[in-house]
Design a protein around this motif. Sequence first.
Motif, PDB file in Angstrom:
ATOM      1  N   LEU A   1     -11.717   0.009 -12.167  1.00 47.25           N
ATOM      2  CA  LEU A   1     -10.306   0.080 -11.799  1.00 47.25           C
ATOM      3  C   LEU A   1      -9.988  -0.781 -10.576  1.00 47.25           C
ATOM      4  CD1 LEU A   1      -9.652   3.932 -12.166  1.00 47.25           C
ATOM      5  CD2 LEU A   1      -8.989   2.121 -13.766  1.00 47.25           C
TER       6      LEU A   1
ATOM      7  N   ASP B   1      -4.219   4.414  -2.171  1.00 49.76           N
ATOM      8  CA  ASP B   1      -4.840   3.118  -1.876  1.00 49.76           C
ATOM      9  C   ASP B   1      -6.354   3.150  -2.091  1.00 49.76           C
ATOM     10  OD1 ASP B   1      -2.364   2.004  -0.998  1.00 49.76           O
ATOM     11  OD2 ASP B   1      -2.602   3.093   0.883  1.00 49.76           O
ATOM     12  N   GLY B   2      -6.937   4.334  -2.031  1.00 47.52           N
ATOM     13  CA  GLY B   2      -8.377   4.500  -2.217  1.00 47.52           C
ATOM     14  C   GLY B   2      -8.692   5.970  -2.327  1.00 47.52           C
TER      15      GLY B   2
ATOM     16  N   ARG C   1       0.825  -1.204   0.000  1.00 52.50           N
ATOM     17  CA  ARG C   1       0.000   0.000   0.000  1.00 52.50           C
ATOM     18  C   ARG C   1       0.859   1.254   0.000  1.00 52.50           C
ATOM     19  NH1 ARG C   1      -4.567  -1.025   4.485  1.00 52.50           N
ATOM     20  NH2 ARG C   1      -4.551   1.232   4.400  1.00 52.50           N
TER      21      ARG C   1
ATOM     22  N   TYR D   1      -8.172   9.936 -11.557  1.00 52.87           N
ATOM     23  CA  TYR D   1      -8.300   8.617 -10.924  1.00 52.87           C
ATOM     24  C   TYR D   1      -7.539   7.564 -11.724  1.00 52.87           C
ATOM     25  CZ  TYR D   1     -12.105  10.436  -8.008  1.00 52.87           C
ATOM     26  OH  TYR D   1     -12.856  11.148  -7.101  1.00 52.87           O
ATOM     27  N   ARG D   2      -7.638   7.609 -13.041  1.00 49.17           N
ATOM     28  CA  ARG D   2      -6.923   6.630 -13.873  1.00 49.17           C
ATOM     29  C   ARG D   2      -5.413   6.751 -13.673  1.00 49.17           C
ATOM     30  NH1 ARG D   2     -10.861   8.537 -17.660  1.00 49.17           N
ATOM     31  NH2 ARG D   2     -12.482   6.959 -18.060  1.00 49.17           N
TER      32      ARG D   2
ATOM     33  N   ARG E   1      -0.156   3.887  -8.887  1.00 53.72           N
ATOM     34  CA  ARG E   1      -0.284   3.374  -7.516  1.00 53.72           C
ATOM     35  C   ARG E   1      -0.030   4.488  -6.499  1.00 53.72           C
ATOM     36  NH1 ARG E   1       2.224  -0.876 -10.377  1.00 53.72           N
ATOM     37  NH2 ARG E   1       1.102  -2.867 -10.260  1.00 53.72           N
TER      38      ARG E   1
ATOM     39  N   LEU F   1     -14.511   3.651 -10.946  1.00 52.10           N
ATOM     40  CA  LEU F   1     -13.757   3.186  -9.788  1.00 52.10           C
ATOM     41  C   LEU F   1     -13.921   1.686  -9.582  1.00 52.10           C
ATOM     42  CD1 LEU F   1     -14.569   6.210  -7.465  1.00 52.10           C
ATOM     43  CD2 LEU F   1     -12.325   5.634  -8.433  1.00 52.10           C
TER      44      LEU F   1
ATOM     45  N   TRP G   1      -3.803   8.086 -11.011  1.00 53.13           N
ATOM     46  CA  TRP G   1      -3.441   7.639  -9.665  1.00 53.13           C
ATOM     47  C   TRP G   1      -3.411   6.111  -9.587  1.00 53.13           C
ATOM     48  CZ3 TRP G   1      -6.793  11.302  -6.084  1.00 53.13           C
ATOM     49  CH2 TRP G   1      -6.143  12.542  -5.982  1.00 53.13           C
ATOM     50  N   TRP G   2      -4.389   5.481 -10.220  1.00 55.65           N
ATOM     51  CA  TRP G   2      -4.447   4.015 -10.194  1.00 55.65           C
ATOM     52  C   TRP G   2      -3.235   3.425 -10.922  1.00 55.65           C
ATOM     53  CZ3 TRP G   2      -4.960   0.832 -14.560  1.00 55.65           C
ATOM     54  CH2 TRP G   2      -5.125  -0.530 -14.278  1.00 55.65           C
TER      55      TRP G   2
ATOM     56  N   LEU H   1     -10.455   0.395  -7.578  1.00 54.89           N
ATOM     57  CA  LEU H   1      -9.919   1.369  -6.631  1.00 54.89           C
ATOM     58  C   LEU H   1     -10.933   1.579  -5.513  1.00 54.89           C
ATOM     59  CD1 LEU H   1      -7.496   3.254  -6.134  1.00 54.89           C
ATOM     60  CD2 LEU H   1      -8.705   5.019  -7.436  1.00 54.89           C
TER      61      LEU H   1
END
Length: 362
Positions: free
Chosen positions: A145, A125-126, A61, A115-116, A122, A142, A118-119, A147
């Motif tokens: 993904l 974590d959420g 994480r 969001y894409r 990594r 989300l 960040w995913w 997420l």
Amino acid sequence: MARRPTIKDIARRAGVSQSAVSFALNDRPGVSQDTRARIRRVAEELGWQPNSAARALSGERSGAVGLVLARPAHTLGVESFFLQLVSGIQEVLSAARTALLFQVVEDIDAECALYRRWWAERRVDGVLVVDPRTQDPRPALLTQLGLPAVSIGEGAASADPALSTLSPDPALSPDPTLSAVRADDAGAMVQVLDHLYGLGHRRIVHVAGLPGLAHTARRMESLRAEAARRGLGSDRVRSVVTDYSDAEGAAATRRVLAEPQPPTALVYDNDVMAIAGSAVAAELGIPVPGRLSIVAWDDSALCRVTHPRLTALVRDTAGFGRLAAEELLAVLAGSPAGVRTSERPRLEPRESTAPPPAHTES
């Protein structure tokens, strides 16, 4: 500039190999309990912290959660709601040694793109998702993904028997795939209308926030339903939308007060617009509450120090943020998606609301 301590520094100070340090700091077998304790003591003395980026790349994480606001930037600096919300979120995350990655973007498309990214990187974590939309692409994204997310501000089932008979709008229903922290906007609007109707007001305008937000739609729908239940049509009770700013709040106030039959009461979706509306009334020579009553949706210090003090909905916004952060941490720890409901806001009558002049309501 001070150099950050490394695993090599810890190994040199503790008199062990770098692999032993890695085993000890990552709770892996391969070193004795005494050696593990000595390595951790040295790491603490040196002020060592794990590299979150490296941990994320290794599948661990990142130790951070994200919060994105897709709103006009000029509306955020003066609005107390988000400051209180973030303070509650940060209180819980700090205790859990989890960082908050915060960003403001121009629109919902930019939020989804973030969001894409960040995913893929990594970075978090959420995420904590604010301002649910009536047509919202974020829950599906989300979920796709994978997420973890908590939606803040979904609608709560109202305990009011009148509202429970309304046909639910699918566009306003919470997404079942995400955890959520709910707010009873409909029940809060019932309190506001009960108060104003009880004082004798029959011409009421709701100066609402951004169109397309689910809570804006819930408040507007609740106002319409409650007004209809009392025999008041849209010619007497209605909503107008704004961007939450003081400028648009003031402009909307000027427009409705210039009508041939102006409202005797105004309900504003935040404290900033309510104070701007009160200033417009003073400029136009309309006494508050002598000829115009004003209600603010969100209470704040501004509502309590302005003259007259503004009737407002009092709610624990920081507590709202704490609930959301707690729910996200629970999901990250392996709990299934859940729903938490915040306490219903409480209307605090103050000097800005009073019965309208007898000749204005017929």
